[in-house]
Design a protein around this motif. Sequence first.
Motif, PDB file in Angstrom:
ATOM      1  N   ALA A 197      13.154  -5.014  -0.978  1.00 54.60           N
ATOM      2  CA  ALA A 197      11.491  -3.823  -0.262  1.00 54.60           C
ATOM      3  C   ALA A 197      10.706  -3.434  -1.884  1.00 54.60           C
ATOM      4  O   ALA A 197       9.936  -3.449  -2.220  1.00 54.60           O
ATOM      5  CB  ALA A 197      11.608  -2.971   0.203  1.00 54.60           C
ATOM      6  N   GLY A 198      11.503  -3.202  -2.430  1.00 52.47           N
ATOM      7  CA  GLY A 198      11.568  -2.185  -3.694  1.00 52.47           C
ATOM      8  C   GLY A 198      10.425  -3.152  -4.970  1.00 52.47           C
ATOM      9  O   GLY A 198       9.899  -3.731  -5.525  1.00 52.47           O
ATOM     10  N   CYS A 199      11.945  -4.578  -4.969  1.00 52.45           N
ATOM     11  CA  CYS A 199      11.056  -5.564  -5.544  1.00 52.45           C
ATOM     12  C   CYS A 199       9.241  -6.310  -4.892  1.00 52.45           C
ATOM     13  O   CYS A 199       8.953  -6.686  -5.769  1.00 52.45           O
ATOM     14  CB  CYS A 199      12.043  -7.225  -5.579  1.00 52.45           C
ATOM     15  SG  CYS A 199      13.195  -6.881  -6.738  1.00 52.45           S
ATOM     16  N   ILE A 200       9.541  -6.330  -3.817  1.00 50.75           N
ATOM     17  CA  ILE A 200       7.934  -6.663  -3.696  1.00 50.75           C
ATOM     18  C   ILE A 200       7.119  -6.185  -3.641  1.00 50.75           C
ATOM     19  O   ILE A 200       6.214  -6.048  -3.956  1.00 50.75           O
ATOM     20  CB  ILE A 200       8.077  -7.072  -1.680  1.00 50.75           C
ATOM     21  CG1 ILE A 200       9.048  -8.256  -1.565  1.00 50.75           C
ATOM     22  CG2 ILE A 200       7.317  -7.498  -0.621  1.00 50.75           C
ATOM     23  CD1 ILE A 200       8.765  -9.702  -1.600  1.00 50.75           C
ATOM     24  N   ASP A 201       7.103  -4.629  -3.477  1.00 52.87           N
ATOM     25  CA  ASP A 201       6.807  -3.286  -3.681  1.00 52.87           C
ATOM     26  C   ASP A 201       6.267  -3.310  -4.832  1.00 52.87           C
ATOM     27  O   ASP A 201       5.447  -3.235  -6.171  1.00 52.87           O
ATOM     28  CB  ASP A 201       7.147  -2.440  -3.349  1.00 52.87           C
ATOM     29  CG  ASP A 201       5.914  -0.710  -3.602  1.00 52.87           C
ATOM     30  OD1 ASP A 201       5.129  -1.451  -3.527  1.00 52.87           O
ATOM     31  OD2 ASP A 201       6.168   0.229  -3.710  1.00 52.87           O
TER      32      ASP A 201
ATOM     33  N   ILE B 210       6.034  -5.851  -7.050  1.00 51.19           N
ATOM     34  CA  ILE B 210       5.688  -7.778  -7.428  1.00 51.19           C
ATOM     35  C   ILE B 210       3.859  -6.881  -7.295  1.00 51.19           C
ATOM     36  O   ILE B 210       3.452  -7.563  -7.682  1.00 51.19           O
ATOM     37  CB  ILE B 210       5.943  -8.437  -6.592  1.00 51.19           C
ATOM     38  CG1 ILE B 210       7.033  -9.045  -7.457  1.00 51.19           C
ATOM     39  CG2 ILE B 210       5.427  -9.570  -6.726  1.00 51.19           C
ATOM     40  CD1 ILE B 210       8.136  -9.586  -6.459  1.00 51.19           C
ATOM     41  N   THR B 211       3.510  -6.363  -6.029  1.00 48.25           N
ATOM     42  CA  THR B 211       2.537  -6.795  -5.047  1.00 48.25           C
ATOM     43  C   THR B 211       1.345  -5.011  -5.882  1.00 48.25           C
ATOM     44  O   THR B 211      -0.003  -5.222  -6.190  1.00 48.25           O
ATOM     45  CB  THR B 211       2.842  -6.291  -4.077  1.00 48.25           C
ATOM     46  OG1 THR B 211       2.483  -4.716  -3.283  1.00 48.25           O
ATOM     47  CG2 THR B 211       2.924  -7.742  -2.956  1.00 48.25           C
ATOM     48  N   GLY B 212       1.976  -4.446  -6.285  1.00 49.69           N
ATOM     49  CA  GLY B 212       1.312  -3.553  -7.353  1.00 49.69           C
ATOM     50  C   GLY B 212       1.724  -2.206  -6.293  1.00 49.69           C
ATOM     51  O   GLY B 212       1.348  -2.252  -4.646  1.00 49.69           O
ATOM     52  N   TYR B 213       0.525  -1.239  -6.543  1.00 50.80           N
ATOM     53  CA  TYR B 213       0.840   0.436  -5.757  1.00 50.80           C
ATOM     54  C   TYR B 213      -0.916   0.333  -4.970  1.00 50.80           C
ATOM     55  O   TYR B 213      -1.217   0.026  -3.726  1.00 50.80           O
ATOM     56  CB  TYR B 213       0.739   1.317  -6.727  1.00 50.80           C
ATOM     57  CG  TYR B 213      -0.464   1.424  -7.571  1.00 50.80           C
ATOM     58  CD1 TYR B 213      -2.663   1.182  -6.947  1.00 50.80           C
ATOM     59  CD2 TYR B 213      -0.577   1.146  -8.860  1.00 50.80           C
ATOM     60  CE1 TYR B 213      -3.732   2.037  -7.867  1.00 50.80           C
ATOM     61  CE2 TYR B 213      -1.779   1.225  -9.257  1.00 50.80           C
ATOM     62  CZ  TYR B 213      -3.446   1.172  -9.414  1.00 50.80           C
ATOM     63  OH  TYR B 213      -4.328   1.702  -9.923  1.00 50.80           O
ATOM     64  N   GLU B 214      -1.584  -0.697  -5.041  1.00 51.63           N
ATOM     65  CA  GLU B 214      -2.287  -1.563  -4.220  1.00 51.63           C
ATOM     66  C   GLU B 214      -2.828  -1.663  -2.520  1.00 51.63           C
ATOM     67  O   GLU B 214      -3.420  -1.424  -1.425  1.00 51.63           O
ATOM     68  CB  GLU B 214      -3.984  -1.970  -4.858  1.00 51.63           C
ATOM     69  CG  GLU B 214      -4.700  -1.942  -5.999  1.00 51.63           C
ATOM     70  CD  GLU B 214      -3.372  -2.809  -7.103  1.00 51.63           C
ATOM     71  OE1 GLU B 214      -2.002  -2.920  -6.911  1.00 51.63           O
ATOM     72  OE2 GLU B 214      -3.607  -1.895  -8.844  1.00 51.63           O
ATOM     73  N   ILE B 215      -0.836  -2.116  -2.410  1.00 51.93           N
ATOM     74  CA  ILE B 215      -1.281  -3.327  -0.988  1.00 51.93           C
ATOM     75  C   ILE B 215       0.571  -2.038  -1.081  1.00 51.93           C
ATOM     76  O   ILE B 215       0.999  -2.123  -1.407  1.00 51.93           O
ATOM     77  CB  ILE B 215      -0.583  -4.386  -1.153  1.00 51.93           C
ATOM     78  CG1 ILE B 215      -1.063  -5.005  -1.359  1.00 51.93           C
ATOM     79  CG2 ILE B 215       0.029  -4.943   0.135  1.00 51.93           C
ATOM     80  CD1 ILE B 215      -1.248  -6.697  -2.525  1.00 51.93           C
ATOM     81  N   SER B 216       0.068  -1.698   0.037  1.00 55.66           N
ATOM     82  CA  SER B 216       0.930  -1.050   1.077  1.00 55.66           C
ATOM     83  C   SER B 216       2.321  -1.398   1.636  1.00 55.66           C
ATOM     84  O   SER B 216       1.575  -2.586   2.590  1.00 55.66           O
ATOM     85  CB  SER B 216      -0.030   0.332   2.456  1.00 55.66           C
ATOM     86  OG  SER B 216       0.988   1.002   3.177  1.00 55.66           O
ATOM     87  N   VAL B 217       3.442  -1.591   1.475  1.00 59.56           N
ATOM     88  CA  VAL B 217       4.927  -1.729   2.168  1.00 59.56           C
ATOM     89  C   VAL B 217       5.671  -0.775   2.522  1.00 59.56           C
ATOM     90  O   VAL B 217       6.334  -1.020   2.281  1.00 59.56           O
ATOM     91  CB  VAL B 217       4.500  -3.150   1.255  1.00 59.56           C
ATOM     92  CG1 VAL B 217       4.271  -3.919   0.333  1.00 59.56           C
ATOM     93  CG2 VAL B 217       5.968  -2.088  -0.517  1.00 59.56           C
ATOM     94  N   PHE B 218       4.421  -0.242   3.329  1.00 60.59           N
ATOM     95  CA  PHE B 218       6.040   0.790   4.153  1.00 60.59           C
ATOM     96  C   PHE B 218       6.430   0.326   4.896  1.00 60.59           C
ATOM     97  O   PHE B 218       7.520   0.759   4.724  1.00 60.59           O
ATOM     98  CB  PHE B 218       4.984   1.781   4.173  1.00 60.59           C
ATOM     99  CG  PHE B 218       4.928   3.259   5.580  1.00 60.59           C
ATOM    100  CD1 PHE B 218       6.487   3.782   5.157  1.00 60.59           C
ATOM    101  CD2 PHE B 218       5.210   3.221   6.677  1.00 60.59           C
ATOM    102  CE1 PHE B 218       7.319   5.164   5.966  1.00 60.59           C
ATOM    103  CE2 PHE B 218       6.103   3.398   7.620  1.00 60.59           C
ATOM    104  CZ  PHE B 218       7.229   4.063   7.167  1.00 60.59           C
ATOM    105  N   PRO B 219       6.395  -0.658   5.791  1.00 59.11           N
ATOM    106  CA  PRO B 219       7.171  -1.165   7.153  1.00 59.11           C
ATOM    107  C   PRO B 219       8.397  -1.685   6.431  1.00 59.11           C
ATOM    108  O   PRO B 219       9.528  -1.895   6.786  1.00 59.11           O
ATOM    109  CB  PRO B 219       5.842  -2.546   8.167  1.00 59.11           C
ATOM    110  CG  PRO B 219       5.253  -1.560   7.500  1.00 59.11           C
ATOM    111  CD  PRO B 219       4.855  -1.340   6.208  1.00 59.11           C
ATOM    112  N   LEU B 220       8.727  -2.179   4.910  1.00 62.80           N
ATOM    113  CA  LEU B 220      10.060  -2.825   4.225  1.00 62.80           C
ATOM    114  C   LEU B 220      10.067  -2.044   3.949  1.00 62.80           C
ATOM    115  O   LEU B 220      11.534  -1.846   3.557  1.00 62.80           O
ATOM    116  CB  LEU B 220       8.564  -3.625   2.941  1.00 62.80           C
ATOM    117  CG  LEU B 220       8.409  -4.872   3.461  1.00 62.80           C
ATOM    118  CD1 LEU B 220       7.891  -5.569   1.582  1.00 62.80           C
ATOM    119  CD2 LEU B 220       9.249  -5.579   3.874  1.00 62.80           C
TER     120      LEU B 220
END
Length: 72
Positions: free
Chosen positions: A22-26, A28-38
Motif C-alpha cells: 500500500a505504501g509503495c502504491i501510494d 507511486i501515485t502521489g497525494y492526488e489519488i486516494s488509496v485509503f482502501p489499500l
Amino acid sequence: MSQRYFFRILKIAITLATLAFAGCIDRITGYEISVFPLYAAPIGLAVWLLGARAGMVMAIAATIVWFWADVA
C-alpha cells in the motif's frame, strides 16, 4: 520452533507485506489519488488474523507509512 509460532510469524509478515505494498502504491501515485482502501486492508487483516491489539499497532504503522508516502 512450534507450528503455532510459525503461523503467527507468517500472519505478521503477510500484514506487513500488504502495508508495504500500500505504501509503495501510494508513493507511486502521489497525494492526488486516494488509496485509503489499500491502507484499510492490512489493518483489517491484522485485526482478523491477530486480534485488536495488532490492529491498533498496524493502524499506527499505516499512519506512519501514509505520512512517509505523501510527504517524503
